[in-house]
Each structure stands twice: as C-alpha cells, then as structure tokens.
Design an enzyme around this catalytic site. Sequence first.
Site, PDB file in Angstrom:
ATOM      1  N   TRP A 290       0.821  -1.217   0.000  1.00 21.69           N
ATOM      2  CA  TRP A 290       0.000   0.000   0.000  1.00 21.69           C
ATOM      3  C   TRP A 290       0.857   1.271   0.000  1.00 21.69           C
ATOM      4  O   TRP A 290       0.385   2.332   0.357  1.00 21.69           O
ATOM      5  CB  TRP A 290      -0.922   0.013   1.225  1.00 21.69           C
ATOM      6  CG  TRP A 290      -2.088  -0.901   1.095  1.00 21.69           C
ATOM      7  CD1 TRP A 290      -3.336  -0.590   0.637  1.00 21.69           C
ATOM      8  CD2 TRP A 290      -2.148  -2.293   1.431  1.00 21.69           C
ATOM      9  NE1 TRP A 290      -4.152  -1.698   0.647  1.00 21.69           N
ATOM     10  CE2 TRP A 290      -3.449  -2.760   1.135  1.00 21.69           C
ATOM     11  CE3 TRP A 290      -1.233  -3.204   1.947  1.00 21.69           C
ATOM     12  CZ2 TRP A 290      -3.847  -4.068   1.349  1.00 21.69           C
ATOM     13  CZ3 TRP A 290      -1.635  -4.509   2.162  1.00 21.69           C
ATOM     14  CH2 TRP A 290      -2.927  -4.937   1.867  1.00 21.69           C
ATOM     15  N   CYS A 325      -6.946  -4.588  -1.585  1.00 24.45           N
ATOM     16  CA  CYS A 325      -8.141  -5.303  -1.111  1.00 24.45           C
ATOM     17  C   CYS A 325      -8.935  -5.992  -2.210  1.00 24.45           C
ATOM     18  O   CYS A 325      -9.403  -7.115  -2.033  1.00 24.45           O
ATOM     19  CB  CYS A 325      -9.029  -4.382  -0.282  1.00 24.45           C
ATOM     20  SG  CYS A 325      -9.872  -3.079  -1.220  1.00 24.45           S
ATOM     21  N   HIS A 384     -13.631  -0.443   0.890  1.00 27.86           N
ATOM     22  CA  HIS A 384     -12.905  -1.669   1.221  1.00 27.86           C
ATOM     23  C   HIS A 384     -13.705  -2.843   0.684  1.00 27.86           C
ATOM     24  O   HIS A 384     -14.932  -2.901   0.842  1.00 27.86           O
ATOM     25  CB  HIS A 384     -12.710  -1.798   2.730  1.00 27.86           C
ATOM     26  CG  HIS A 384     -12.011  -3.066   3.122  1.00 27.86           C
ATOM     27  ND1 HIS A 384     -10.834  -3.469   2.522  1.00 27.86           N
ATOM     28  CD2 HIS A 384     -12.332  -4.039   4.014  1.00 27.86           C
ATOM     29  CE1 HIS A 384     -10.458  -4.628   3.044  1.00 27.86           C
ATOM     30  NE2 HIS A 384     -11.353  -4.995   3.942  1.00 27.86           N
ATOM     31  N   ASP A 407     -12.783 -12.056   5.023  1.00 24.12           N
ATOM     32  CA  ASP A 407     -11.942 -10.989   4.497  1.00 24.12           C
ATOM     33  C   ASP A 407     -10.489 -11.435   4.559  1.00 24.12           C
ATOM     34  O   ASP A 407      -9.962 -11.722   5.627  1.00 24.12           O
ATOM     35  CB  ASP A 407     -12.157  -9.724   5.342  1.00 24.12           C
ATOM     36  CG  ASP A 407     -11.498  -8.496   4.727  1.00 24.12           C
ATOM     37  OD1 ASP A 407     -10.720  -8.653   3.767  1.00 24.12           O
ATOM     38  OD2 ASP A 407     -11.750  -7.383   5.218  1.00 24.12           O
ATOM     39  N   ASN A 447     -20.151   0.599  11.329  1.00 23.50           N
ATOM     40  CA  ASN A 447     -20.959   1.332  12.311  1.00 23.50           C
ATOM     41  C   ASN A 447     -20.223   2.404  13.101  1.00 23.50           C
ATOM     42  O   ASN A 447     -20.806   3.002  13.992  1.00 23.50           O
ATOM     43  CB  ASN A 447     -21.572   0.354  13.321  1.00 23.50           C
ATOM     44  CG  ASN A 447     -22.741  -0.410  12.740  1.00 23.50           C
ATOM     45  OD1 ASN A 447     -23.757   0.170  12.395  1.00 23.50           O
ATOM     46  ND2 ASN A 447     -22.581  -1.717  12.602  1.00 23.50           N
ATOM     47  N   ASP A 449     -18.486   5.850  14.505  1.00 23.53           N
ATOM     48  CA  ASP A 449     -18.749   7.282  14.437  1.00 23.53           C
ATOM     49  C   ASP A 449     -17.420   8.010  14.210  1.00 23.53           C
ATOM     50  O   ASP A 449     -16.372   7.558  14.682  1.00 23.53           O
ATOM     51  CB  ASP A 449     -19.356   7.798  15.748  1.00 23.53           C
ATOM     52  CG  ASP A 449     -20.725   7.192  16.032  1.00 23.53           C
ATOM     53  OD1 ASP A 449     -21.368   6.724  15.072  1.00 23.53           O
ATOM     54  OD2 ASP A 449     -21.136   7.189  17.208  1.00 23.53           O
ATOM     55  N   GLU A 496     -30.356   4.485  10.074  1.00 21.64           N
ATOM     56  CA  GLU A 496     -29.873   5.358  11.139  1.00 21.64           C
ATOM     57  C   GLU A 496     -31.043   6.023  11.853  1.00 21.64           C
ATOM     58  O   GLU A 496     -31.978   6.522  11.224  1.00 21.64           O
ATOM     59  CB  GLU A 496     -28.963   6.430  10.520  1.00 21.64           C
ATOM     60  CG  GLU A 496     -27.894   6.948  11.438  1.00 21.64           C
ATOM     61  CD  GLU A 496     -26.758   5.957  11.653  1.00 21.64           C
ATOM     62  OE1 GLU A 496     -26.388   5.767  12.818  1.00 21.64           O
ATOM     63  OE2 GLU A 496     -26.268   5.382  10.678  1.00 21.64           O
ATOM     64  N   GLU A 501     -32.109   0.167  15.115  1.00 24.19           N
ATOM     65  CA  GLU A 501     -30.685   0.500  15.072  1.00 24.19           C
ATOM     66  C   GLU A 501     -30.141   0.734  16.476  1.00 24.19           C
ATOM     67  O   GLU A 501     -29.047   0.288  16.832  1.00 24.19           O
ATOM     68  CB  GLU A 501     -30.485   1.752  14.197  1.00 24.19           C
ATOM     69  CG  GLU A 501     -29.030   2.088  13.911  1.00 24.19           C
ATOM     70  CD  GLU A 501     -28.543   3.332  14.630  1.00 24.19           C
ATOM     71  OE1 GLU A 501     -27.332   3.590  14.597  1.00 24.19           O
ATOM     72  OE2 GLU A 501     -29.378   4.019  15.247  1.00 24.19           O
ATOM     73  N   TYR A 570      -6.038   5.014  -1.205  1.00 27.02           N
ATOM     74  CA  TYR A 570      -7.472   4.736  -1.063  1.00 27.02           C
ATOM     75  C   TYR A 570      -7.818   4.265   0.343  1.00 27.02           C
ATOM     76  O   TYR A 570      -8.974   4.236   0.748  1.00 27.02           O
ATOM     77  CB  TYR A 570      -7.950   3.721  -2.115  1.00 27.02           C
ATOM     78  CG  TYR A 570      -7.724   2.266  -1.756  1.00 27.02           C
ATOM     79  CD1 TYR A 570      -8.738   1.505  -1.183  1.00 27.02           C
ATOM     80  CD2 TYR A 570      -6.494   1.646  -1.987  1.00 27.02           C
ATOM     81  CE1 TYR A 570      -8.532   0.168  -0.864  1.00 27.02           C
ATOM     82  CE2 TYR A 570      -6.283   0.329  -1.664  1.00 27.02           C
ATOM     83  CZ  TYR A 570      -7.310  -0.404  -1.108  1.00 27.02           C
ATOM     84  OH  TYR A 570      -7.105  -1.724  -0.780  1.00 27.02           O
TER      85      TYR A 570
END
Length: 741
Positions: A290, A325, A384, A407, A447, A449, A496, A501, A570
């Site tokens: 990367w 990725c 991703h 992944d 999820n 913040d 949201e 949620e 990226y």
Amino acid sequence: MSEPTHADKEKKKTIPPSLSGRRALPPNISNAEEDEVPVMEMTGLVPRGFNLKDFLEVKEVHMFKGDQDVNKQEHHTDKYYHPKLIVRRGQPFLIQIDFNRPYKPEKDQFWVEYLIGRYPQQNKGTYIPIPLVEELQSGTWGAKITWKEDSSIRLSIMSAPSCIVGKFRLYVAVLTPYGILRTKRNPETDTYILFNPWCPEDSVFLDDEKEREEYVLNDLGVVFHGDINSIKSRSWNYGQFEEGILDACLHLMDRAKLDLSGRGDPVKISRVGSAVINAKDDEGVVAGSWDNIYAYGVVPSAWTGSVDILLEYHSSGMPVRYGQCWVFAGVFNTFLRCIGIPGRIVTNYSSAHDNNANLQLDVFVDEEGKMDSKLTKDSIWNYHCWNEAWMARPDLPVGFGGWQVVDSTPQENSDGMYRCGPASVQAIKHGHVCFQFDAPFVFAEVNSDIVYSKAMKDGTRVIEHIDKTHIGKFILTKEIGSDGTKDITEQYKFQEGTEEERLALETALMYGIKKVTQDTMEQAGTDVDMDFQVENAILGSDFKVTVTFRNNSHTRYTATAYLSGNIVFYTGVTKNEFKSHTFDVTLEPLASKISEVLIKSSEYMSQLLEQASLHFFVTARLNETKKILAKQKTSVLQIPKLHIKVPGEKVVGKEMSVIVEFTNPLNQKLVNVLVRLDGPGLLRTTTKMFREIPKNSTLTWEEKSFPRQAGIRKLIASLNCDALRHVYGELDLEVERKPLM
C-alpha cells in the site's frame, strides 16, 4: 520384580517414544500426498495353484468424465477445463466397471473404495468403502447397480453431503476366499468431489437457481471502487473453471495445513482461506503493498483476474506480488466458487479501520481549526472490498446462517493469524458480536462514528462534533444477472435513527464492543452549518471546491476557514498535502454564503497516487464563539478508459482479431506502459509493454485469438505506468458456435 529380558528391551526400542502407548498417525494435511494401497491383501495361507483368473477381476473402469457426459452435465461441472471426473457431494454419479466375466451376485462380492491423502482412516472420512445397496439413500454413501450387460455393470454412486471436498483416488476391491484383490492405482479414475449448493442436505445449499448461476457458476464479476460520490466499477475474471485452477485451489488447503478431515466444513475452509490468500504471516498467495512502491512485482491495479495469480503461486510456491483489497477479494472469490461455496465480493464505502474496534474514529483539530495530523491516527478507507460466503452455521444459534463475511486483506490479527471471518452478516446487523468469528471488527467497519475533537493547548480535548452517518454509508455487491449495483446496506445495519438501530447498538455494547462515553461532552448545536462539494473533474484538469455556509441565527458572524487538500491512498492514509488555503467569510443573519477555491492540475498531478484520490478537509472557526465546524470528503478524479474492438466474425475455434486502443490525455509523454488483455473462454491472459506514448497520441495493439466458448463473453484490458494507473476497458461480445457440417 524380575529384570527385563533382552527381548523385552528390543521390543521397547521398536515403539516410537512419541506414541507413549497410543497408536497414532501423523496429521493428514495433504491432498497431494498418497499412500501405497496393496493390490493383494491376503488373509491366511494361499493354496498352491491359486489362480487369479478363477475370481472376478476388474478389467477397466469408465468414469463418464467428458464435458458432455451425464456426470458433469448433471453436477454442473461441465465448464471445468479439466480431464478428470468432477462431481458435487450428496448427488449420485455414474461409473461403469468391466469385469473378466459376467458378475454373479450370489457368489461374487466387490465394492468401490475412495481414498484421500496419505493416511486414510474410515473414522476420519479419508477412507470410504462404498457398500452395494438395493436403494440409494440421501445423506449416506452407497452404490446401486443400475445396468448389467455381458461382463459390464453400471453403478450409481451416492456420496455423503458432508464428505470431504478434494481429489479422491478410486479402487475397486474384490473379495476372494483368500483375501482382497484390488485394482492398481490409476490416476485416470481420480474423482474430484466439490461442495454442492444444489443439494438440500449440503451446508452450502442455496435454493435459488439464479443465485446459484451467479454465485457459483459465473466466472466473471464486477468490483466496485472509487468513493461514495463517484462509484466506479471494473470487471474481474475469476476464471474458476480455467485449466489448473481447481488443483491450485485444493493446493491452498494443503498450504494452510488444514487437516483433510476438516475439509468438508465450509466454516473451517473459509476461515483458513481468509488466512492463506494473504502472505502476511504464512507465505500465502498474494503479498500486499500500500506504499505505491511495486518493485519486482505487478502493480495491483494491473491485474484483470485471478488466474495468473493462482497458477503462479501453485507453480512457484512463493507469494505473488502485489495486491490490495480488491485483488485479495477477487482471488478469494475464485477459491470459493471453484470448490463450490457460493461467494460474492462486497464493497463498503467509507470503511472504518479502527484498531480498537471501539466504534470511534478520532479526528483532532487545533484551536485554530487546522487538523492535527500527529494526533489523528485512525483512517477511513474510501472503500474496502471483502467477500461473503454462503453457508449454514451449525456452530451458532439458529438464524445466523446464510451470508458470512470473510476478508483476506491482512488488517488485524485473529487467533494468531491475519484473517477475518466467517462472521454472520445477520449477527452483525443485530449486534450479536459475541458469535465467532471476528464480528466486532466487521461491526466497527460499518458502524463507527467520526468524532471531531479540539485539542487544547493545555492538553484537554473537547468533542466538537460526532458524525454518526459517514461510515458504512453504502454497501454494494454485483446485481444477479447483470453488471449493475445491488445495494445491501440494510443487510448489515438498520436505518440510522430507528429503534431497531439503537437496539442493535445496545446489543453490541452489551457483548463487549467499546464506545465513547464522552458523548455528553459534545457541545450544543451550532447556529451555523457548513458543507462543501468537489466538482467532478477529469484527471489533469482544473476544478473547484465550493464551500457553503448557512447562518441559521439572527446574529452576524465572522469565520476564518481553512481548506487542506491531500493526496491520499485509497486507505485514507495521507501521502502529502498539495493545497493549503485560508480564507475569511462574513455570515449575515439567516443567510447563506458560498466560497469557491480553485484547484489547479499543476498542484496535484506530479504527486498523484494510482487511484487518483484526493482528500479535502475543510474547517472553520467562528471568531465570536470559537466554535469549530469541520467536514471531510474524498474525491476520485475521472481516469480515461481503454477501448476494445473486435471486428469481423466471432466463432468458436476460428481466428478472431482483438484491437486495444488508448489515447494519452495528459500533457506529458507516458513511458514503460504495460497493457494487459484478458478474456475467459476467449484468450489466455497476455501482456505487452509500450516504451513510450507521446502526449495526445494513440496506442494501438492487435492480438489474435481462437475463442473456446460460445455465448456472451467479456474482454477485459488494463493499462499501467508510473504516471497513470487504474485505466481499464472492457467489451461484451457474443461468440457463435461452430456451424455443424
């Protein structure tokens, strides 16, 4: 006690000390290795004059393994470019045995045996004697005679829907009064057994035919990249049916040292697969890079598919350089589909990479409103890519089977290795992050913040703003039956602000996900809102960033604003700042104010990274209240495309001409330009180096090929050089069957 005799001492010596009284076999971790199976297993004394011809003897075994034969047609394996028999478990297949004389059931006894690996054991499922039965039963091995003529019989063989997936060796055993006679080792009768999404008893059963055609049988896919405001796509050749790929995929399980007895379990296979696809700690398939330095390897954006990567790894045993990725996800998807596990690539836009899995990405600004790069450690990836694999999860409570996140991009260590998953998508959505494997990490990716904090000179930090909607905003996969987008965001998270949620978040917190407790410190809502837009621009052109302020109050404000433009990978990691611009604005009561900042191509072109990704961070300090406003966005410049043409007829087996064209749009010459051309069923992947393309001139490359497959096929091309990367082109074309004479 009497002294041990010499014989006792010798006997003791012959027992390996490591066995310590238990009979044990070495681990059976290689499908490639074999043991020697005796042709004659005699019990007791064999009388003089014993003649093999007195007993039933196998002359030949027919496997019906051609592409048009019944086995490959009924098992959906006719696309594999492979000479051996390939079947799917839990479904009957046909073989024919020719004996030296007619088979007489009242006096003759024979059975078929399947063996895998070097140390076959019946209780491990690596040695399978298949009994002759009156009727086949689903769920268990059995062989039924369906046809007899002269000295030949045909058997319908049912495999267990939970049996090991891999390459088995076949023997036919005949019982005589003096022991067992077996056929000799014959590689022509080797049988590959794969997962079976068509079989209701198989743990990868998928009940929709269109989904099976897409997620198992489609050898072409689409990878979505770019950013949330500029979604881009490129085709990827999975090539799971190409010559050598099935053996290369089975080899990966050998490299991962997965015991053969565990190779019937898609949970175990997908977990070891997520580790062995990357080279981080186990010399796996693809080495990641990367840092924009790709010495002695292929630039990640140059790959057009998985075939070259897997074949190179299988032959060399060394990691293939380089991947990012989407390359890891493309190769992993080939592995899944090749062995029969339904798989798809998923792209998460604005993906949080939060090492603590604490649902918080911290962005710090100083008291002047400028971003503090030393304190800001977390990054937001533009996008991703990971994979989803479809399977039952008998290790979890009911309801958490179906799509599982796996992944193979090496990010975090899981149980001592760089791997991730399988994590139930349903569990992630509902916050049940206690269920294995790695659900907290994936939950945080979609999820988290973004917490904007002001770092004061006295060391304290004040939360200025929490953005709860930026991360995991858009989660996409390819639409079934087309190259369009399928929005699957709601499979990962509730909308949201809804009650569901909030409940999912509370559930995740209950199961140990960490979250900021300083929400109460967030300052009260501001009188002024700020946002900005980045003009869509072609690589090499000037463009504007438009910043809009809205004063919602009856008070007049003045603000000092700061725009920082950065060249980024990226992955959100900054390479360097190319633009720094400060400006003052006066905000009249209940009014909007627009400011434009010009970005010149000369400011960014010389430093641009391969995905033409620019990150803008705009902050403003209200002078009257010292309140900080902050926003960040990524913009991906439009990159020119390659053009592919196929003039003339397109017929299986007939020469076809493919022309690739590219016009250099930059105000500079391009040097050492590598073009790659790929087309499953049409041509083998081929590359060509062009030493120089002057500015505004056109490159033209003509390649001849002989199509192998009829129907709708796709050509894919990529172009790479130091000044320009991620240049793609593709063409759909219909190939006609060879006319019958």
